[in-house]
Design an enzyme around this catalytic site. Structure first.
Site, mmCIF file in Angstrom:
data_model
loop_
_atom_site.group_PDB
_atom_site.id
_atom_site.type_symbol
_atom_site.label_atom_id
_atom_site.label_comp_id
_atom_site.label_asym_id
_atom_site.label_seq_id
_atom_site.Cartn_x
_atom_site.Cartn_y
_atom_site.Cartn_z
ATOM 1 N N GLY A 3 0.215 33.058 -27.377
ATOM 2 C CA GLY A 3 1.371 33.436 -26.565
ATOM 3 C C GLY A 3 2.110 32.210 -26.063
ATOM 4 C CG ASP A 4 3.715 32.403 -22.154
ATOM 5 O OD1 ASP A 4 2.546 32.856 -22.226
ATOM 6 O OD2 ASP A 4 4.470 32.639 -21.197
ATOM 7 C CD GLU A 5 -3.326 31.230 -21.719
ATOM 8 O OE1 GLU A 5 -4.418 30.786 -21.373
ATOM 9 O OE2 GLU A 5 -3.148 32.398 -22.173
#
Lengths: 337, 199
Positions: free
Chosen positions: A235-237
């Site tokens: 994801g955006d991690e």
């Protein structure tokens, strides 16, 4: 009945008969082929140098070696080792039956020997055959191995790389953490989460979201050191492992740089997108003993604290934050949800 | 079955007719492999299917393909080592024929796991040989005919070779040596690619 000397000449292409004066009285045809020239009439010890078991300097000394296997060489070809069985000829002289041993491969190359230069029963030709056949077979094996290795390296790289951003993936992180577990070096774990990414993704679409993730990856590359491990967790991690870096001032600068760069408006396909970043940082100093997995959790806790205190921030983990997210009294809150 | 056998068929088709022809042949063979590795083992059941695919793609009988493979092995520059290894068998063509009985053992010495048919050689009448090959891979006799024909040329010997067919799993080849000095011997030195110094 064939005479003994004729017998030798017929059966042993590499023999030498030395008379009682120490001069060569007969030599096999093969000797002429290995650079010795016509040796008949010359003193044996001037043509050959006996190296082992002892170095005889005169004929009586040579005679005393009868019954032994000698290591010797031609003085003209000192790097080709020969061996010989020496026997007494019952007439004050010595007969030596020479062979090459493993030096046969070199000798054949150097002197262009043919099968006729060896005794019929000699396995020299089989040895040469084997050497050549093995070389061919080994070449085929090596070519297979190098192709397989190329494929393995490519597969390994694929397996450890995040396809979209080209950063490392979780699997690469796991193996890096395993390595760190067995090392004494200090390091920092930075856990980074993009702010407002979900909104951008929902309003501007996945293609724009993907482009932003790639740009964030580029920002991470530009802000970090060569040795730092950059990971897209999903994801955006993201996570950054900084081996050897435990200086809080430098980590602060790094965090501020990452936050600053990611917070700038990004223009993707003529649309402006605004994200940002929050970071949680946990340190392992060289003398402390913290398991890498526990350190990841601490970075997680610190990231949560950064998010909760208003995003666009970084927080260093400290004991008062707790050891893991489950310690917090917020059972339904998870960063990954 | 040893990959070298499959690899040889593949190399022959690719080198002689181009990679597209091999792609067609292997597609017609209908197996899940598109290219063979020399140093791996493969299921022996692939062999007849690969040959069948080649025969269909090249539109010629399997026997002819196998014979061409034998010639290709000796004459193609990519396999110069095989010609050399065969020349270790003897300094004349008839001596080479007499050494063929050792060929499976010699081959196994070089590449363990590469099993060739047993070969029996008899010189019933002077300069007339009966060679029998027995065992898998079948069709090896045809390869031997092409290979020996090329070797006869190599020795400068004129010989007539004929595959007599297969009976009870044994393939029989007749060889008649007509002239041992028909052309120039291509020559052979025991030393591979050596700079020979004259003594």
């Amino acid at each position: 009945m064939i005479s003994a000397l004729d017998l030798l000449a017929r059966l042993r292409p590499l023999h030498v008969c030395v008379g009682k004066t120490g001069h060569i009285v007969q030599a096999g045809a093969g000797l002429g082929r290995i650079g010795a020239g016509d040796v008949v009439g010359r003193r044996f010890l001037e043509v050959f140098e006996v190296v082992r078991p002892v170095r005889p300097l005169d004929m009586p000394a040579l005679r005393s070696l009868a019954g032994e296997v000698l290591r010797l060489r031609l003085r003209t070809e000192p790097d080709i080792g020969l061996r010989a069985l020496a026997i007494e000829d019952q007439d004050g002289g010595v007969i030596l039956d020479l062979s090459f041993g493993i030096a046969v491969i070199e000798a054949v190359q150097r002197f262009g020997l043919t099968a006729q230069d060896f005794a019929a029963g000699d396995l020299a030709v089989e040895l040469l055959f084997l050497q050549e056949a093995k070389s061919s077979a080994m070449a085929a094996s090596f070519s297979l191995n190098s192709r397989l290795n190329g494929a393995r390296l490519a597969a390994e790289t694929d397996a450890l790389t995040d396809e979209l951003t080209g950063l490392h993936n979780r699997r690469a992180l796991e193996s890096a953490l395993t390595r760190l577990r067995h090392s004494d070096t200090g390091y920092a774990v930075m856990h980074m989460d993009l702010d407002h990414f979900k909104e951008v993704n929902d309003t501007l679409g996945h293609a724009v979201g993907d482009t932003i993730l790639k740009r964030v990856a580029a920002i991470m590359r530009s802000q970090t050191r060569q040795d730092d491990l950059l990971v897209r967790m999903g994801g955006d991690e993201f996570a950054i492992i900084c081996p050897g870096l435990t200086d809080t001032l430098r980590l602060r600068d790094l965090s501020l740089g990452l936050i600053h760069q990611t917070s700038k408006p990004m223009i993707v396909d003529d649309q402006e997108a605004r994200v940002g970043a929050s970071l949680g940082i946990a340190l392992k100093t060289p003398d402390s003993r913290v398991d890498p997995a526990a350190l990841m959790e601490r970075a997680d806790v610190a990231l949560y604290a950064a998010k909760r205190s208003g995003r666009g921030r970084y927080v260093f983990w400290s004991p008062d934050l707790g050891q893991s997210l489950s310690d917090l009294d917020l059972p339904h809150v998870s960063l990954r949800s | 079955m040893h990959g070298l056998i499959f690899r040889t068929v593949e190399a022959y088709v690719s080198d002689s007719f181009g990679p597209d022809m091999w792609a067609r042949a292997i597609a017609l063979a209908d197996i899940e492999i598109t290219s063979f590795e020399a140093m791996l083992q493969y299921d022996a059941s692939y062999f007849p299917r690969v040959l069948d695919g080649c025969a269909k793609a090249l539109e010629r009988p399997q026997a002819m393909i196998l014979e061409d493979i034998g010639t290709y092995l000796i004459t193609h520059q990519n396999h110069a080592s095989i010609r050399r290894l065969m020349r270790f068998g003897g300094h004349s063509f008839s001596e080479l024929l007499h050494s063929l009985g050792d060929l499976p053992d010699r081959t196994r010495l070089a590449v363990s796991g590469l099993i060739l048919p047993q070969i029996d050689v008899r010189e019933a009448i002077s300069q007339r040989f009966i060679i029998t090959s027995f065992g898998s891979p079948s069709g090896f006799g045809h390869v031997l005919v092409g290979l020996l024909r090329a070797m006869a040329d190599d020795y400068g010997t004129l010989a007539v070779l004929d595959h007599q067919g297969t009976r009870d799993g044994a393939e029989t080849i007749e060889v008649a040596i007509v002239d041992t000095a028909f052309a120039k011997d291509r020559g052979f030195s025991l030393a591979a690619g050596a700079k020979v110094r004259t003594a």
